[in-house]
Design a protein around this motif. Structure first.
Motif, short mmCIF file in Angstrom:
data_model
loop_
_atom_site.label_atom_id
_atom_site.label_comp_id
_atom_site.label_asym_id
_atom_site.label_seq_id
_atom_site.Cartn_x
_atom_site.Cartn_y
_atom_site.Cartn_z
N SER A 17 0.84 -1.21 0.00
CA SER A 17 0.00 0.00 0.00
C SER A 17 0.87 1.24 0.00
CB SER A 17 -0.92 0.00 1.22
OG SER A 17 -0.17 -0.09 2.41
N GLY A 18 0.42 2.24 -0.75
CA GLY A 18 1.22 3.47 -0.86
C GLY A 18 0.40 4.67 -1.25
N TRP A 19 -0.83 4.79 -0.71
CA TRP A 19 -1.65 5.94 -1.06
C TRP A 19 -1.20 7.19 -0.31
CZ3 TRP A 19 -3.86 1.61 1.42
CH2 TRP A 19 -4.08 1.77 2.78
N LYS A 20 -1.63 8.34 -0.81
CA LYS A 20 -1.30 9.61 -0.18
C LYS A 20 -2.11 9.77 1.10
CE LYS A 20 1.43 10.86 -3.52
NZ LYS A 20 2.90 10.95 -3.33
N GLN A 21 -1.49 10.34 2.13
CA GLN A 21 -2.18 10.51 3.39
C GLN A 21 -1.75 11.82 4.05
OE1 GLN A 21 -0.79 6.89 5.22
NE2 GLN A 21 0.86 7.92 6.29
N ARG A 22 -2.64 12.32 4.91
CA ARG A 22 -2.37 13.57 5.62
C ARG A 22 -1.35 13.34 6.72
NH1 ARG A 22 -4.84 16.24 10.08
NH2 ARG A 22 -6.24 14.47 10.35
N GLY A 23 -0.47 14.31 6.91
CA GLY A 23 0.53 14.20 7.96
C GLY A 23 -0.07 14.42 9.35
N ILE A 24 0.71 14.10 10.35
CA ILE A 24 0.26 14.28 11.74
C ILE A 24 0.30 15.76 12.09
CG2 ILE A 24 0.78 13.73 14.14
CD1 ILE A 24 1.97 11.09 13.18
N GLU A 25 -0.83 16.27 12.57
CA GLU A 25 -0.94 17.68 12.92
C GLU A 25 -1.59 17.82 14.30
OE1 GLU A 25 -3.36 19.25 9.86
OE2 GLU A 25 -1.89 18.96 8.26
N GLU A 26 -1.57 19.05 14.81
CA GLU A 26 -2.23 19.32 16.09
C GLU A 26 -3.73 19.38 15.89
OE1 GLU A 26 -2.28 22.62 19.72
OE2 GLU A 26 -1.00 22.92 17.96
N PRO A 27 -4.52 18.71 16.74
CA PRO A 27 -5.99 18.76 16.60
C PRO A 27 -6.51 20.19 16.74
CG PRO A 27 -5.32 17.02 18.12
CD PRO A 27 -4.10 17.84 17.85
N ALA A 28 -7.23 20.64 15.74
CA ALA A 28 -7.74 22.02 15.75
C ALA A 28 -8.84 22.21 16.77
CB ALA A 28 -8.24 22.39 14.35
N ALA A 29 -9.66 21.18 17.01
CA ALA A 29 -10.80 21.31 17.91
C ALA A 29 -10.44 21.07 19.37
CB ALA A 29 -11.91 20.35 17.49
N GLU A 30 -9.22 20.59 19.65
CA GLU A 30 -8.82 20.28 21.03
C GLU A 30 -7.43 20.84 21.30
OE1 GLU A 30 -10.16 16.15 22.47
OE2 GLU A 30 -10.04 15.92 20.29
N SER A 31 -7.25 22.10 21.00
CA SER A 31 -5.95 22.74 21.21
C SER A 31 -5.73 23.00 22.70
CB SER A 31 -5.88 24.05 20.44
OG SER A 31 -6.92 24.92 20.85
N ILE A 32 -4.49 22.81 23.13
CA ILE A 32 -4.12 23.04 24.52
C ILE A 32 -2.82 23.83 24.55
CG2 ILE A 32 -5.29 20.98 25.38
CD1 ILE A 32 -2.61 19.57 25.39
N ILE A 33 -2.51 24.38 25.72
CA ILE A 33 -1.27 25.16 25.88
C ILE A 33 -0.11 24.23 26.22
CG2 ILE A 33 -0.14 26.95 27.25
CD1 ILE A 33 -2.87 28.24 27.60
N ARG A 34 -0.35 23.28 27.13
CA ARG A 34 0.70 22.35 27.53
C ARG A 34 0.23 20.93 27.28
NH1 ARG A 34 3.61 21.92 33.51
NH2 ARG A 34 4.96 20.15 33.01
N GLY A 35 1.06 20.15 26.59
CA GLY A 35 0.72 18.77 26.29
C GLY A 35 1.16 18.38 24.90
N PRO A 36 0.97 17.12 24.52
CA PRO A 36 1.35 16.66 23.18
C PRO A 36 0.60 17.42 22.09
CG PRO A 36 0.88 14.80 24.63
CD PRO A 36 0.45 16.03 25.36
N ARG A 37 1.29 17.65 20.97
CA ARG A 37 0.70 18.41 19.87
C ARG A 37 0.21 17.52 18.74
NH1 ARG A 37 -0.28 23.35 21.98
NH2 ARG A 37 1.53 24.14 23.10
N GLU A 38 0.36 16.22 18.83
CA GLU A 38 -0.01 15.34 17.73
C GLU A 38 -1.44 14.86 17.87
OE1 GLU A 38 2.83 12.23 17.98
OE2 GLU A 38 1.94 11.32 19.77
N GLY A 39 -2.07 14.66 16.73
CA GLY A 39 -3.44 14.17 16.69
C GLY A 39 -3.57 13.03 15.70
#
Length: 505
Positions: free
Chosen positions: A126-148
């Motif tokens: 398998s080798g389809w295009k996929q979105r990269g790991i980003e910070e969740p826009a609906a659950e943004s926080i000041i301190r904590g992991p940034r990956e979603g």
């Protein structure tokens, strides 16, 4: 005429031409299907088929075609073991029916058929295009992991494995949807999660019979206990750390391929008022913010109704100077307080929804500027009073303090019937509405767990992580609603204490 479904159930033939004809019939007219017939050892014919865009064609040339075209073995030696030794990739599977082979093809595998072999070989490239790991826009926080989470299941499961590095983390896959065949993964920690709870989730998902599942909202709607309740009975999150923390409490995670939103069950109403950031900062600050959320929860639900009830039926409760000020601002308003409140609330909700649907570059500007312009214009035109604009603005700000978007929508919806009750019966109607909501919350469950636990039924031992956020070293036990299995989560000696004789800083 033979139906395509009949072809799917057919076993493989030892004649390659017959197998190719069946595959061509099944995929007839599909422009994204790529295939090639080529010889092996100069004698035996082979057939390769895959879906364009879902398979890495460079890997096909390198790991499948090149080794097979160069082999010089005898035809009698061509079996699965030999193919596995020649093809330089580890993910090979045997498909004994066309239906099984089609499932492999639709998930990004290349199908290899060889003459005289009564089975198909699925090679995962398998080798389809996929979105990269980003910070969740609906659950943004000041301190904590940034990956979603992303839309790719393998990425999401690996992110979960990175958080919980133990073999006790179990990820069980189920296919849902007659046509979409969507992969749904049930995640739990063996030894912590209640076995009966895991089986209940599995039973509900396996019982789903639907054409397709395109998002986790389908699963949420089909497994919840009370579908007519406005309150969400399954928690939704994009954050791997939230899912990991829930699994450590004995809850169940449900991940759906094609969506970054993971479901957590069972859940409670109090869980909807908690943010992951509560556990990443000092407990006193987190406790204060929780109390602030509780306060603004009531403001978001009741403030417009309270304003309408007091102005319509209970003017004697307002101090004289304040009542005169409000009366002066309302002397030219042609509508009663209820109509005025409904007019402003509906306008505010429409502006908020428009801000979400519009492109990001203009959405925030339209919602903010629109609210200011419409509010000022309505006040100048004498359609609404200044106190009502202020009440609606405070209510709107209060609704943004709820961490869970789905819970916030429920509060926003319930605001309107309570407003009607307050406009018709005053404070009596408001209290009747509140009592009805409390009775409803006490009656609903999430996978059999009381929705208001630990408030109803009362669990004093769990209040340390409900109405307040106690220090982490005080939360020794897991929540009781997931069962009493492996309830101790940490040592009693984790409290940081200064050793005797140690100098103070």
């Amino acid at each position: 005429m033979v139906d395509i479904m009949d072809y799917r159930l057919m076993p493989f033939s030892t004649e390659l031409a017959a197998n190719i004809e069946i595959l061509n019939t099944i995929y007839n007219g599909s422009v994204d299907i790529k295939s090639r017939t080529f010889p092996i050892a100069g004698k035996t014919e082979a057939f390769l088929l895959f879906i364009d865009g879902m398979v890495n064609e460079t890997l096909i040339d390198l790991h499948i075609l090149a080794p097979l075209l160069q082999t010089r073995t005898e035809a009698s030696e061509l079996d699965f073991a030999y193919i596995r030794s020649v093809v330089s990739t580890s993910q090979l599977s045997i498909a004994t029916s066309f239906n099984e082979l089609l499932q492999y093809i639709s998930t990004g595998s290349a199908a290899l058929l060889i003459n005289h072999l009564p089975f198909g070989i699925a090679i995962n490239l398998s080798g389809w295009k996929q979105r990269g790991i980003e910070e969740p826009a609906a659950e943004s926080i000041i301190r904590g992991p940034r990956e979603g989470f992303t839309e790719t299941m393998s990425v999401n499961t690996s992110m979960l494995r990175r958080k919980i590095k133990d073999a006790a983390l179990k990820l069980n896959s189920i296919q849902v949807g007659r046509y979409t065949k969507t992969e749904v993964v049930i995640a739990h920690i063996d030894g912590i999660a209640n076995h009966s709870l895991v089986e209940e989730v599995r039973h509900r998902i396996e019982g789903i019979d639907i054409d397709g599942v395109l998002e986790s909202g389908y699963i949420e709607a089909l497994i919840e206990d009370h579908p007519y309740s406005p309150f969400p009975q399954v928690q939704v999150t994009e954050r791997p750390d939230v899912v990991s923390a829930s699994l450590l409490e004995g809850k169940i995670g449900i991940m759906v391929d094609g969506t970054p939103f993971c479901l957590i069950a069972p859940t409670t109403f109090m869980s909807m008022l908690q943010s992951p950031e509560d556990y990443y900062q000092r407990f006193m600050i987190s406790t204060f913010i929780r109390w602030l959320r509780f306060l603004f929860l009531f403001i978001s639900l009741l403030l417009p109704s309270l304003y309408v009830a007091v102005l319509t039926f209970h003017q004697e409760m307002v101090p004289t100077s304040l009542l005169l000020s409000i009366a002066k601002s309302r002397e030219e308003i042609p509508f009663p307080a209820l109509i005025e409140a409904l007019l402003m609330e509906v306008s505010f909700e429409a502006l908020r929804e428009a801000g979400v649907r519009l492109p990001k570059q203009v959405g925030s500007a339209v919602s903010i500027v629109g609210a200011l312009v419409i509010g000022q214009a309505a006040t100048s035109a004498g359609l609404v009073s200044s106190p009502m604009v202020m009440v609606v603005a405070i209510t709107g700000i209060a609704s943004f303090l709820l961490p869970q978007y789905s819970a916030g929508i429920a509060i926003r919806v319930l605001r309107f019937p309570i407003m009607f009750l307050a406009g018709m019966f005053g404070l009596l109607g408001l209290m009747l509405g509140v009592i009805a909501i409390i009775i409803h919350l006490c009656s609903i469950r999430s996978l059999g767990v009381p929705y208001l636990q630990p408030l109803a039924p009362m669990k004093w031992s769990e209040m340390l992580d409900t109405l307040m956020r106690a220090p982490i070293w005080k939360n020794r036990k897991r929540p009781s609603f997931t069962g009493r299995k492996n309830e101790i989560r940490q040592s009693p000696y984790n409290r940081p204490e200064q050793e005797e004789g140690e100098a103070s800083p």
